[in-house]
Design a protein around this motif. Sequence first.
Motif, PDB file in Angstrom:
ATOM      1  N   GLU A   1      -2.312  12.211   6.734  1.00 52.12           N
ATOM      2  CA  GLU A   1      -2.399  12.098   7.834  1.00 52.12           C
ATOM      3  C   GLU A   1      -2.709   9.992   7.362  1.00 52.12           C
ATOM      4  O   GLU A   1      -3.612  10.242   6.737  1.00 52.12           O
ATOM      5  CB  GLU A   1      -4.221  12.508   8.348  1.00 52.12           C
ATOM      6  N   LEU A   2      -2.414   9.523   8.381  1.00 51.71           N
ATOM      7  CA  LEU A   2      -1.871   7.978   7.992  1.00 51.71           C
ATOM      8  C   LEU A   2      -1.305   7.850   6.601  1.00 51.71           C
ATOM      9  O   LEU A   2      -2.240   6.717   5.401  1.00 51.71           O
ATOM     10  CB  LEU A   2      -3.187   7.509   7.892  1.00 51.71           C
ATOM     11  N   GLY A   3      -0.736   8.665   5.982  1.00 50.52           N
ATOM     12  CA  GLY A   3      -0.305   8.408   4.701  1.00 50.52           C
ATOM     13  C   GLY A   3      -1.101   9.099   3.640  1.00 50.52           C
ATOM     14  O   GLY A   3      -0.748   9.870   2.513  1.00 50.52           O
ATOM     15  N   ALA A   4      -1.975   9.838   3.854  1.00 47.36           N
ATOM     16  CA  ALA A   4      -2.810  10.976   2.598  1.00 47.36           C
ATOM     17  C   ALA A   4      -2.900  12.447   2.818  1.00 47.36           C
ATOM     18  O   ALA A   4      -2.370  12.949   3.774  1.00 47.36           O
ATOM     19  CB  ALA A   4      -4.419  10.250   2.962  1.00 47.36           C
TER      20      ALA A   4
ATOM     21  N   MET B   1       0.794  -1.061  -0.094  1.00 48.82           N
ATOM     22  CA  MET B   1       0.143  -0.146   0.244  1.00 48.82           C
ATOM     23  C   MET B   1       1.128   0.999  -0.149  1.00 48.82           C
ATOM     24  O   MET B   1       1.715   1.649   0.699  1.00 48.82           O
ATOM     25  CB  MET B   1      -1.128   0.007   1.233  1.00 48.82           C
ATOM     26  N   ILE B   2       0.586   1.948  -0.206  1.00 52.08           N
ATOM     27  CA  ILE B   2       1.348   3.184  -1.103  1.00 52.08           C
ATOM     28  C   ILE B   2       0.983   4.458  -0.124  1.00 52.08           C
ATOM     29  O   ILE B   2       0.119   4.804   0.079  1.00 52.08           O
ATOM     30  CB  ILE B   2       1.033   3.717  -2.148  1.00 52.08           C
ATOM     31  N   LYS B   3       1.561   4.653   0.424  1.00 50.30           N
ATOM     32  CA  LYS B   3       1.697   6.197   1.111  1.00 50.30           C
ATOM     33  C   LYS B   3       2.399   7.771   1.124  1.00 50.30           C
ATOM     34  O   LYS B   3       3.663   7.132   0.501  1.00 50.30           O
ATOM     35  CB  LYS B   3       1.794   5.940   3.226  1.00 50.30           C
ATOM     36  N   ILE B   4       2.350   8.806   0.956  1.00 45.26           N
ATOM     37  CA  ILE B   4       2.771  10.083   1.567  1.00 45.26           C
ATOM     38  C   ILE B   4       3.700  10.013   2.811  1.00 45.26           C
ATOM     39  O   ILE B   4       3.137   9.861   3.471  1.00 45.26           O
ATOM     40  CB  ILE B   4       1.978  10.916   1.149  1.00 45.26           C
ATOM     41  N   VAL B   5       4.576  10.132   2.399  1.00 46.25           N
ATOM     42  CA  VAL B   5       5.420  10.606   3.793  1.00 46.25           C
ATOM     43  C   VAL B   5       6.334  11.827   4.092  1.00 46.25           C
ATOM     44  O   VAL B   5       6.741  12.269   4.872  1.00 46.25           O
ATOM     45  CB  VAL B   5       6.472   9.307   3.587  1.00 46.25           C
ATOM     46  N   LYS B   6       6.296  12.359   2.715  1.00 45.69           N
ATOM     47  CA  LYS B   6       6.615  14.196   3.499  1.00 45.69           C
ATOM     48  C   LYS B   6       5.649  14.606   1.524  1.00 45.69           C
ATOM     49  O   LYS B   6       4.990  14.306   0.582  1.00 45.69           O
ATOM     50  CB  LYS B   6       8.327  14.059   2.638  1.00 45.69           C
ATOM     51  N   ALA B   7       5.777  16.084   2.582  1.00 46.17           N
ATOM     52  CA  ALA B   7       4.845  16.870   1.181  1.00 46.17           C
ATOM     53  C   ALA B   7       5.832  18.085   1.708  1.00 46.17           C
ATOM     54  O   ALA B   7       5.707  18.991   2.704  1.00 46.17           O
ATOM     55  CB  ALA B   7       3.338  16.874   1.518  1.00 46.17           C
ATOM     56  N   LYS B   8       5.880  18.424   0.128  1.00 56.06           N
ATOM     57  CA  LYS B   8       6.536  20.551   0.023  1.00 56.06           C
ATOM     58  C   LYS B   8       5.276  20.664  -0.519  1.00 56.06           C
ATOM     59  O   LYS B   8       5.859  20.752  -1.867  1.00 56.06           O
ATOM     60  CB  LYS B   8       8.328  19.941   0.212  1.00 56.06           C
ATOM     61  N   TYR B   9       5.107  22.277  -0.242  1.00 55.47           N
ATOM     62  CA  TYR B   9       4.786  23.100  -1.543  1.00 55.47           C
ATOM     63  C   TYR B   9       5.134  23.758  -2.256  1.00 55.47           C
ATOM     64  O   TYR B   9       6.710  23.984  -1.963  1.00 55.47           O
ATOM     65  CB  TYR B   9       3.343  24.151  -0.426  1.00 55.47           C
ATOM     66  N   ILE B  10       4.882  23.443  -3.808  1.00 56.40           N
ATOM     67  CA  ILE B  10       6.556  24.146  -4.703  1.00 56.40           C
ATOM     68  C   ILE B  10       6.002  25.711  -5.484  1.00 56.40           C
ATOM     69  O   ILE B  10       6.488  25.821  -5.548  1.00 56.40           O
ATOM     70  CB  ILE B  10       6.614  23.464  -5.339  1.00 56.40           C
TER      71      ILE B  10
ATOM     72  N   GLU C   1      -9.638  14.773   2.014  1.00 61.10           N
ATOM     73  CA  GLU C   1      -8.411  13.840   2.147  1.00 61.10           C
ATOM     74  C   GLU C   1      -8.671  13.307   0.756  1.00 61.10           C
ATOM     75  O   GLU C   1      -8.885  12.467   0.645  1.00 61.10           O
ATOM     76  CB  GLU C   1      -9.069  12.587   2.984  1.00 61.10           C
ATOM     77  N   LEU C   2      -6.784  13.166   0.585  1.00 63.35           N
ATOM     78  CA  LEU C   2      -7.357  12.672  -1.020  1.00 63.35           C
ATOM     79  C   LEU C   2      -5.655  11.471  -0.916  1.00 63.35           C
ATOM     80  O   LEU C   2      -4.976  11.183  -0.196  1.00 63.35           O
ATOM     81  CB  LEU C   2      -6.117  13.914  -1.682  1.00 63.35           C
ATOM     82  N   SER C   3      -6.625  10.816  -1.050  1.00 66.53           N
ATOM     83  CA  SER C   3      -5.694   9.112  -2.064  1.00 66.53           C
ATOM     84  C   SER C   3      -4.610   8.792  -1.897  1.00 66.53           C
ATOM     85  O   SER C   3      -4.123   9.492  -3.877  1.00 66.53           O
ATOM     86  CB  SER C   3      -6.879   8.339  -2.307  1.00 66.53           C
TER      87      SER C   3
ATOM     88  N   LYS D   1     -12.916  22.149 -10.581  1.00 64.21           N
ATOM     89  CA  LYS D   1     -13.606  20.752 -10.137  1.00 64.21           C
ATOM     90  C   LYS D   1     -15.310  22.281  -9.193  1.00 64.21           C
ATOM     91  O   LYS D   1     -16.859  21.536  -8.856  1.00 64.21           O
ATOM     92  CB  LYS D   1     -14.484  19.741  -9.705  1.00 64.21           C
ATOM     93  N   GLN D   2     -15.046  23.167  -8.657  1.00 67.84           N
ATOM     94  CA  GLN D   2     -15.682  23.942  -7.975  1.00 67.84           C
ATOM     95  C   GLN D   2     -16.610  22.945  -6.593  1.00 67.84           C
ATOM     96  O   GLN D   2     -17.552  24.085  -5.709  1.00 67.84           O
ATOM     97  CB  GLN D   2     -16.845  25.019  -8.338  1.00 67.84           C
ATOM     98  N   THR D   3     -16.070  22.205  -5.732  1.00 71.24           N
ATOM     99  CA  THR D   3     -16.462  21.806  -5.267  1.00 71.24           C
ATOM    100  C   THR D   3     -16.456  21.900  -3.673  1.00 71.24           C
ATOM    101  O   THR D   3     -15.638  23.275  -3.422  1.00 71.24           O
ATOM    102  CB  THR D   3     -16.406  19.684  -5.448  1.00 71.24           C
ATOM    103  N   GLU D   4     -18.484  21.536  -2.738  1.00 64.39           N
ATOM    104  CA  GLU D   4     -18.112  22.204  -1.334  1.00 64.39           C
ATOM    105  C   GLU D   4     -16.241  22.292  -0.532  1.00 64.39           C
ATOM    106  O   GLU D   4     -16.036  23.055   0.191  1.00 64.39           O
ATOM    107  CB  GLU D   4     -18.800  21.350  -0.504  1.00 64.39           C
ATOM    108  N   LEU D   5     -15.500  20.953  -0.793  1.00 60.61           N
ATOM    109  CA  LEU D   5     -14.947  20.697  -0.004  1.00 60.61           C
ATOM    110  C   LEU D   5     -12.878  21.450  -0.558  1.00 60.61           C
ATOM    111  O   LEU D   5     -12.167  21.639  -0.108  1.00 60.61           O
ATOM    112  CB  LEU D   5     -13.715  19.199  -0.128  1.00 60.61           C
ATOM    113  N   VAL D   6     -13.728  21.920  -1.821  1.00 58.73           N
ATOM    114  CA  VAL D   6     -12.161  22.574  -3.051  1.00 58.73           C
ATOM    115  C   VAL D   6     -12.313  23.929  -2.840  1.00 58.73           C
ATOM    116  O   VAL D   6     -11.295  24.104  -2.997  1.00 58.73           O
ATOM    117  CB  VAL D   6     -11.663  21.442  -3.524  1.00 58.73           C
ATOM    118  N   ILE D   7     -13.528  24.298  -2.974  1.00 58.94           N
ATOM    119  CA  ILE D   7     -13.555  25.738  -2.798  1.00 58.94           C
ATOM    120  C   ILE D   7     -12.686  26.306  -1.874  1.00 58.94           C
ATOM    121  O   ILE D   7     -11.586  27.383  -1.878  1.00 58.94           O
ATOM    122  CB  ILE D   7     -14.978  26.291  -2.351  1.00 58.94           C
TER     123      ILE D   7
END
Length: 89
Positions: free
Chosen positions: A55-58, A1-10, A66-68, A35-41
């Motif tokens: 959180e937990l790799g997401a 199972m793939i997880k995100i271990v680090k993230a950085k704004y570019i 929460e993005l997979s 797409k302008q959905t409620e969660l992404v606005i």
Amino acid sequence: MIKIVKAKYIEHKTIRLWFSDQTVGDYDLQLLLDKQTELVIPLQDEGYFKRFFIELGALCWKNGLELSPGNIHNKLKQQGKLQRDLKAA
């Protein structure tokens, strides 16, 4: 199972993501935000966008979005934007 271990704004709506399989890729979220959905606005605000966390790799935001990691990994791979993290090797 793939997880995100680090993230950085570019730059504008793009986050560099490091995955548990020692790959890395730059993920542009502009198409999702269009797409302008409620969660992404709220992510239209750059300050809010930058407050992502892992959180937990997401990839997550405080509003419940929460993005997979597996889905992001597959998209980056299909787009040819995923590469081995040479620093991890």
